[in-house]
Design a protein around this motif. Structure first.
Motif, PDB file in Angstrom:
ATOM      1  N   TRP A   1       0.840  -1.209   0.000  1.00  0.00           N
ATOM      2  CA  TRP A   1       0.000   0.000   0.000  1.00  0.00           C
ATOM      3  C   TRP A   1       0.879   1.265   0.000  1.00  0.00           C
ATOM      4  CZ3 TRP A   1      -3.750  -3.407  -0.393  1.00  0.00           C
ATOM      5  CH2 TRP A   1      -5.063  -2.965  -0.567  1.00  0.00           C
ATOM      6  N   ALA A   2       1.961   1.205   0.794  1.00  0.00           N
ATOM      7  CA  ALA A   2       2.863   2.360   0.856  1.00  0.00           C
ATOM      8  C   ALA A   2       3.605   2.505  -0.465  1.00  0.00           C
ATOM      9  CB  ALA A   2       3.847   2.190   2.001  1.00  0.00           C
ATOM     10  N   ASP A   3       4.003   1.386  -1.018  1.00  0.00           N
ATOM     11  CA  ASP A   3       4.780   1.439  -2.246  1.00  0.00           C
ATOM     12  C   ASP A   3       3.972   1.947  -3.426  1.00  0.00           C
ATOM     13  OD1 ASP A   3       7.542   0.673  -2.558  1.00  0.00           O
ATOM     14  OD2 ASP A   3       6.783  -0.398  -4.344  1.00  0.00           O
ATOM     15  N   VAL A   4       2.747   1.467  -3.536  1.00  0.00           N
ATOM     16  CA  VAL A   4       1.867   1.920  -4.621  1.00  0.00           C
ATOM     17  C   VAL A   4       1.320   3.324  -4.286  1.00  0.00           C
ATOM     18  CG1 VAL A   4      -0.285   1.375  -5.858  1.00  0.00           C
ATOM     19  CG2 VAL A   4       1.315  -0.440  -5.292  1.00  0.00           C
ATOM     20  N   ASP A   5       1.446   3.721  -3.029  1.00  0.00           N
ATOM     21  CA  ASP A   5       0.976   5.039  -2.573  1.00  0.00           C
ATOM     22  C   ASP A   5      -0.527   5.165  -2.876  1.00  0.00           C
ATOM     23  OD1 ASP A   5       1.322   7.418  -1.323  1.00  0.00           O
ATOM     24  OD2 ASP A   5       2.421   8.403  -2.937  1.00  0.00           O
ATOM     25  N   VAL A   6      -1.290   4.254  -2.289  1.00  0.00           N
ATOM     26  CA  VAL A   6      -2.690   4.078  -2.663  1.00  0.00           C
ATOM     27  C   VAL A   6      -3.606   5.235  -2.243  1.00  0.00           C
ATOM     28  CG1 VAL A   6      -4.738   2.629  -2.351  1.00  0.00           C
ATOM     29  CG2 VAL A   6      -2.498   1.560  -2.607  1.00  0.00           C
TER      30      VAL A   6
ATOM     31  N   VAL B   1     -13.087 -10.014  -4.392  1.00  0.00           N
ATOM     32  CA  VAL B   1     -13.058  -9.834  -2.944  1.00  0.00           C
ATOM     33  C   VAL B   1     -13.019  -8.353  -2.577  1.00  0.00           C
ATOM     34  CG1 VAL B   1     -10.575 -10.023  -2.644  1.00  0.00           C
ATOM     35  CG2 VAL B   1     -12.085 -10.670  -0.793  1.00  0.00           C
ATOM     36  N   MET B   2     -12.288  -7.560  -3.335  1.00  0.00           N
ATOM     37  CA  MET B   2     -12.170  -6.138  -2.986  1.00  0.00           C
ATOM     38  C   MET B   2     -13.433  -5.353  -3.337  1.00  0.00           C
ATOM     39  SD  MET B   2      -9.349  -6.284  -1.454  1.00  0.00           S
ATOM     40  CE  MET B   2      -9.423  -4.589  -0.874  1.00  0.00           C
ATOM     41  N   ASN B   3     -14.313  -5.959  -4.084  1.00  0.00           N
ATOM     42  CA  ASN B   3     -15.573  -5.297  -4.426  1.00  0.00           C
ATOM     43  C   ASN B   3     -16.439  -5.030  -3.183  1.00  0.00           C
ATOM     44  OD1 ASN B   3     -16.589  -4.392  -7.003  1.00  0.00           O
ATOM     45  ND2 ASN B   3     -18.430  -5.589  -6.535  1.00  0.00           N
ATOM     46  N   ARG B   4     -16.107  -5.694  -2.089  1.00  0.00           N
ATOM     47  CA  ARG B   4     -16.857  -5.463  -0.840  1.00  0.00           C
ATOM     48  C   ARG B   4     -16.577  -4.083  -0.261  1.00  0.00           C
ATOM     49  NH1 ARG B   4     -14.979 -10.198   3.116  1.00  0.00           N
ATOM     50  NH2 ARG B   4     -16.882  -9.747   4.258  1.00  0.00           N
ATOM     51  N   ASN B   5     -15.420  -3.537  -0.565  1.00  0.00           N
ATOM     52  CA  ASN B   5     -15.008  -2.294   0.087  1.00  0.00           C
ATOM     53  C   ASN B   5     -15.212  -1.082  -0.814  1.00  0.00           C
ATOM     54  OD1 ASN B   5     -13.527  -4.496   1.537  1.00  0.00           O
ATOM     55  ND2 ASN B   5     -12.781  -2.746   2.714  1.00  0.00           N
ATOM     56  N   LEU B   6     -15.912  -0.088  -0.290  1.00  0.00           N
ATOM     57  CA  LEU B   6     -16.093   1.150  -1.053  1.00  0.00           C
ATOM     58  C   LEU B   6     -14.899   2.078  -0.850  1.00  0.00           C
ATOM     59  CD1 LEU B   6     -19.806   2.143  -0.302  1.00  0.00           C
ATOM     60  CD2 LEU B   6     -18.857   1.549  -2.548  1.00  0.00           C
ATOM     61  N   CYS B   7     -14.557   2.816  -1.896  1.00  0.00           N
ATOM     62  CA  CYS B   7     -13.622   3.923  -1.758  1.00  0.00           C
ATOM     63  C   CYS B   7     -14.242   5.107  -2.476  1.00  0.00           C
ATOM     64  CB  CYS B   7     -12.260   3.601  -2.362  1.00  0.00           C
ATOM     65  SG  CYS B   7     -11.179   5.046  -2.362  1.00  0.00           S
ATOM     66  N   ARG B   8     -14.717   6.067  -1.711  1.00  0.00           N
ATOM     67  CA  ARG B   8     -15.400   7.222  -2.296  1.00  0.00           C
ATOM     68  C   ARG B   8     -14.435   8.070  -3.125  1.00  0.00           C
ATOM     69  NH1 ARG B   8     -17.354  10.722  -4.504  1.00  0.00           N
ATOM     70  NH2 ARG B   8     -18.943  12.233  -3.870  1.00  0.00           N
ATOM     71  N   CYS B   9     -13.147   7.995  -2.816  1.00  0.00           N
ATOM     72  CA  CYS B   9     -12.162   8.770  -3.579  1.00  0.00           C
ATOM     73  C   CYS B   9     -11.816   8.090  -4.897  1.00  0.00           C
ATOM     74  CB  CYS B   9     -10.889   8.971  -2.769  1.00  0.00           C
ATOM     75  SG  CYS B   9     -11.148   9.884  -1.250  1.00  0.00           S
ATOM     76  N   GLY B  10     -12.206   6.833  -5.053  1.00  0.00           N
ATOM     77  CA  GLY B  10     -11.950   6.148  -6.327  1.00  0.00           C
ATOM     78  C   GLY B  10     -10.513   5.697  -6.514  1.00  0.00           C
ATOM     79  N   THR B  11      -9.922   5.103  -5.468  1.00  0.00           N
ATOM     80  CA  THR B  11      -8.540   4.617  -5.620  1.00  0.00           C
ATOM     81  C   THR B  11      -8.504   3.163  -6.095  1.00  0.00           C
ATOM     82  OG1 THR B  11      -8.446   3.873  -3.315  1.00  0.00           O
ATOM     83  CG2 THR B  11      -7.722   6.126  -3.755  1.00  0.00           C
ATOM     84  N   TYR B  12      -9.570   2.719  -6.732  1.00  0.00           N
ATOM     85  CA  TYR B  12      -9.702   1.296  -7.056  1.00  0.00           C
ATOM     86  C   TYR B  12      -8.554   0.743  -7.897  1.00  0.00           C
ATOM     87  CZ  TYR B  12     -14.490   1.862  -5.330  1.00  0.00           C
ATOM     88  OH  TYR B  12     -15.598   2.123  -4.549  1.00  0.00           O
ATOM     89  N   HIS B  13      -8.060   1.522  -8.853  1.00  0.00           N
ATOM     90  CA  HIS B  13      -6.963   1.010  -9.684  1.00  0.00           C
ATOM     91  C   HIS B  13      -5.741   0.694  -8.826  1.00  0.00           C
ATOM     92  CE1 HIS B  13      -9.390   3.313 -12.578  1.00  0.00           C
ATOM     93  NE2 HIS B  13      -9.028   2.382 -13.421  1.00  0.00           N
ATOM     94  N   LYS B  14      -5.484   1.579  -7.890  1.00  0.00           N
ATOM     95  CA  LYS B  14      -4.298   1.396  -7.050  1.00  0.00           C
ATOM     96  C   LYS B  14      -4.482   0.277  -6.037  1.00  0.00           C
ATOM     97  CE  LYS B  14      -1.864   5.628  -7.340  1.00  0.00           C
ATOM     98  NZ  LYS B  14      -1.156   6.613  -6.541  1.00  0.00           N
TER      99      LYS B  14
END
Ligand code: FES
Ligand code: FES
Lengths: 152, 719
Positions: free
Chosen positions: A90-95, A127-140
């Motif tokens: 997560w830190a490396d990709v700077d998600v 599996v990650m479809n369960r988690n929302l990200c309102r900022c839209g960081t899905y690609h990362k």
């Protein structure tokens, strides 16, 4: 009110709360473990994800009375130094953008990778479809989960 | 360290052993997994620094402290602003520690996050802050070495004479900070940038990924109480409150009715959630209540009303439409939307006599202070505002309603209070993206050329629902842009890319309709209009034609516009908040079904300061624009929102996001913001691609609720 003994991040904790108190609020309000986030409270967004015996569960709908002696891991206990492979990825990709959803994302991803160390992109998305990200960081997020799988 | 407020400084000393920027960890549970101590703690560094200016202090150890004044909500300004200061300072980035500054009108101006305006506002200031300090360090070194400043160079926090290292910055700070700062200072040539333009990691990454206390909801203060508030439906007032069941919940200490609201107070959150559900509140309409079906009727009436405000008028529209060979008319409509940041609204307030301490997530600390001062009738100077990290904002946190409520409760209870909004409170508590309907009309001549253009926007609490000087204004001989506003009890507020978040979709879709009617390629149509605006402008032009052409061309090139017959494409371009973004959406057929595969974006935001942040703002803006165009609806019944949580208020998820390909146009201009500009073009690009692929034009959002959309069976899941 009742007394509950909980095993969280390898330590024993005691809390005196109502039976129906969701684990989320026990963690946040009574134990100061605020890395587990509140966002929807109805198991829709994944911001509150913790591990219950290595299984990712929504802490917002898990009553404290149902935890028993099961082992709970929160983001604070995922690693000693914040260097779990998923955290490193997560830190490396700077998600993060705002970052609010990210501890929940990390908890979902780390439980998943433990069971499925070599996932396909499709399995990651499922599996990650369960988690929302309102900022839209899905690609990362997708990229970081794939990277974490390789780091292991 | 004057920009840490007094109280905060006191706390700050108490909290040894937290990681950088952990200003808000007043919550020191011995049993918690405590964060790791750095080599030098923050307070050790802060206790010995010398201040150079409002942004920058340096310690004799060479540690560099940079304050980020603007609220951080995910735009990563807390990384990009310090990068600019460090760049001109020629600092060693690994020695930089970044702190969020509290509100301080003397040190900073425009301490707000909104309108993608921070970067253009602060670019020069931040560069000067770094450059002046560097100049002073050099002056001190020159004095010591007895050589002219011009013979000295710097690199990564060290000072060199004739290529030999002489001093580190740390060794010079004591002397340098005593010198008077020059009024003028020279700035780097952008080609010498070493930090700007590099993918520097988020300075708060570690804290975010280890779950440290960063956000408003995480804030805790010894002795504080928690509160939650039930707010009325829009246009309703309280008739009676029965709080007996709520009061009987263990852990609830108080129930307070104030200003048409009911607050439950206690020591932790869960009892409050339970108590709130047990409140029996009866409401009665105040005579203004509306439902969504009223809005549909109001829109139709206002589109035909005689009283519209003329926003821009060029040429003779009547005649152009009379003489037209062809007139096309289309209407587009969007619903209200909630901002729904992942962190619901919340704020901490402590009113102590005529002094107030405010802490929490706000995009406008200044407004928070102003409105609190007005409410309590005390001078603004008596109020301090500390910023936590914001778990998203999207414009909702530009308002101060959630701050003022907390201050009001604190005063009534005479205690420090943290007010938490549940998700349901956040979604039903108001300040939405306004619902808007547009009617576009174009007059075309025999050759298909647009000779007349009319737009009427009608919005509900939308203010001006048009942007009358945006493209295509300036490129059409005869043009009329009008606005009508309907006042409603449903509150509205700026929502990421205010107005343009929907206007761009409507306008760019309509231009596609114009291209089709005139039998022209959509990209060519836009380029020809821009040529016209360049060579023979009609009225005032408020956008840079060349920069707009630049992004159009780049998006067309990078997306292979029109080159592959198996890819159906939609084009869209928009200028907003000083940046230019063009987008192309690609749809391909798979197993006989259209699949949205990719969005290509070309952006001109001038110099890209922080590529990681910029990429993420562009992709995030596109994901946001797509998600809300496709899925999200907010409707009302008797003033009450029908969607109350994410089970019915649908946000976009990972599997629905297509590939996004990001490109920049290097125009050489100073940097402009990116929090908003990538969002507006997305809906139009997708709708135009849907038309190219299926012949169906979708004119109402959200797409999935439209009949046309269910018929075409567009696949939005990645395969
Ligand atoms: S807060 Fe638990 S899933 Fe949203
Ligand atoms: S990073 Fe903001 S919600 Fe995911």
């Amino acid at each position: 009110m009742a007394n509950f003994k909980l095993r969280i991040n390898g330590k024993e904790h005691q809390v005196d709360v109502d039976d129906d108190t969701p684990l989320l609020w026990v963690l946040r309000d009574h134990l100061g473990l605020v890395g587990t986030k509140y966002s929807c409270g109805i198991a829709q967004c994944g911001a509150c994800m913790v591990h219950l015996n290595d299984e990712a569960v929504y802490a917002c709908t898990l009553p404290v009375s149902s935890v028993g002696s099961d082992k709970i891991t929160t983001i604070e206990g995922l690693s000693e130094e914040g260097d779990h492979p998923v955290q490193k990825a997560w830190a490396d990709v700077d998600v993060a953008q705002c970052g609010y959803c990210q501890t929940g994302q990390i908890m979902t991803a780390s439980a998943f990778l433990k069971k499925n160390p070599n996932p396909s992109l499709e399995e990651i998305e499922n599996v990650m479809n369960r988690n929302l990200c309102r900022c839209g960081t899905y690609h990362k997020i997708r990229e970081a989960v794939a990277m974490a799988a390789k780091l292991k | 360290m004057a920009n840490l407020t007094k109280t905060n400084r006191r706390d700050f000393l108490k909290i040894a052993g937290t990681t950088a920027g952990g200003l808000f960890i007043g919550f020191n549970w011995a049993s918690c997994d405590s964060p790791k101590v750095q080599v030098l703690t923050d307070q050790e560094v802060l206790s010995q620094v010398h201040d150079f200016n409002a942004y920058l202090s340096i310690s004799p150890t060479g540690d560099i402290v940079i304050y980020s004044p603007n609220p951080e909500l995910g735009q990563n300004i807390i990384t990009s602003f310090p990068m600019i200061v460090a760049e001109e300072l020629d600092a060693d980035w690994s020695k930089v520690r970044v702190f969020q500054a509290a509100l301080d009108n003397e040190k900073y101006d425009r301490q707000l996050t909104g309108g993608s305006g921070a970067m253009p506002h602060s670019w020069e200031r931040l560069r000067k802050a770094g450059a002046t300090a560097r100049h002073l360090l050099l002056a001190a070194a020159a004095e010591k070495l007895q050589v002219p400043v011009s013979e000295l160079t710097t690199e990564k926090g060290e000072i060199f004479h004739n290529g030999k290292k002489k001093f580190s910055y740390g060794e010079m700070v004591a002397d340098a900070s005593k010198l008077t700062a020059p009024e003028e200072v020279s700035l780097k040539d952008p080609k010498d940038f070493k930090i700007i333009g590099t993918p520097v990691k988020n300075v708060k990454g570690k804290e975010i990924y280890t779950g440290q206390s960063l956000f408003g909801l995480d804030f805790y203060r010894e002795g504080m109480v928690n509160a939650m508030i039930t707010r009325p439906p829009f246009g309703m007032k309280i008739k009676s409150v029965d709080d007996s069941a709520a009061r009987s919940v263990a852990g609830v200490s108080d129930v307070i009715v104030f200003k048409n609201k009911v607050a439950v107070v206690g020591d932790s959150t869960w009892p409050l959630i339970k108590a709130k559900n047990k409140l029996r509140i009866e409401y009665e309409p105040d005579g203004t209540v509306e439902s969504s079906f009223d809005h549909d009727r109001i829109f139709k009436e206002l589109l035909d009303s005689k009283d519209a405000r003329v926003m821009r008028k060029d040429g003779d529209v009547e005649t152009a439409f009379k003489n037209a060979a062809q007139v096309i008319t289309s209407e587009y409509q969007c619903p209200f939307l909630s901002h729904s940041p992942m962190e619901p609204q919340n704020f901490f307030a402590h009113v102590k006599g005529d002094k107030v301490e405010l802490v929490g997530p706000t995009q406008t600390p200044d407004r928070a202070r102003m409105e609190t001062a007005r409410l309590l009738d005390i001078p603004q100077e008596n109020i301090t505002v500390e910023l936590t990290r914001l778990g998203g904002g999207f414009g909702r946190r530009l308002a101060a309603d959630f701050v003022v409520e907390a201050a009001e409760l604190s005063k009534m209870l005479d205690k420090p209070v943290k007010v938490t909004w549940s998700r349901e409170d956040d979604m039903t508590g108001g300040a939405y993206r306004p619902a808007v309907r547009y009617r576009f009309q174009a007059a075309l001549d025999e050759q298909g050329k647009m000779i007349g253009y009319k737009l009427r926007g009608v919005g509900i609490n939308a203010g001006n629902s048009t942007r009358e000087n945006n493209f295509p204004s300036g490129s059409v001989d005869n043009l009329l842009i009008e606005n009508v506003e309907h006042k409603s009890p449903i509150t509205t507020n700026a929502w990421r890319a205010p107005i343009t978040n929907f206007l761009a979709y409507a306008e760019q879709s309509f231009l596609d309709e114009v291209a089709l009617a005139g039998k022209q390629d959509p990209v060519k149509l836009r380029m020809e209009l821009l040529d016209r605006a360049k060579n023979n402008p009609v009225g005032e032009i408020h956008y840079d034609i060349d920069r707009m052409r630049g992004v159009i061309q780049t998006a067309a090139d990078k997306s292979n516009w029109g080159k592959n017959k198996d890819v159906m494409q939609g084009f869209s371009v928009y200028f907003s908040h000083r940046s230019y973004v063009a987008q192309v959406a690609d749809i391909e057929m798979e197993n006989g079904q259209p699949v949205l595969k990719k969005i290509t974006a070309a952006t001109d935001c001038g110099t890209v300061v922080h590529p990681t942040g910029a990429n993420q703002q562009i992709r995030g803006g596109i994901v946001d624009g797509m998600g809300h165009a496709m899925f999200t609806n907010m409707t009302f019944e008797n003033g009450l929102p029908k969607q109350k949580n994410f089970d019915t208020y649908r946000l976009i998820r990972m599997k629905e996001v297509p590939e996004i390909d990001v490109h920049y146009v290097d125009s050489g201009f100073a940097p402009t913001g990116l929090g908003e500009p990538a969002l507006p073009p997305t809906g139009g690009a997708i709708a135009n691609a849907i038309f190219a692929a299926t012949g169906r034009r979708i004119r109402t959002q959200p797409f999935i609720e439209q009949k046309e959309f269910s018929e075409i069976k567009l696949q939005i899941k990645r395969t």
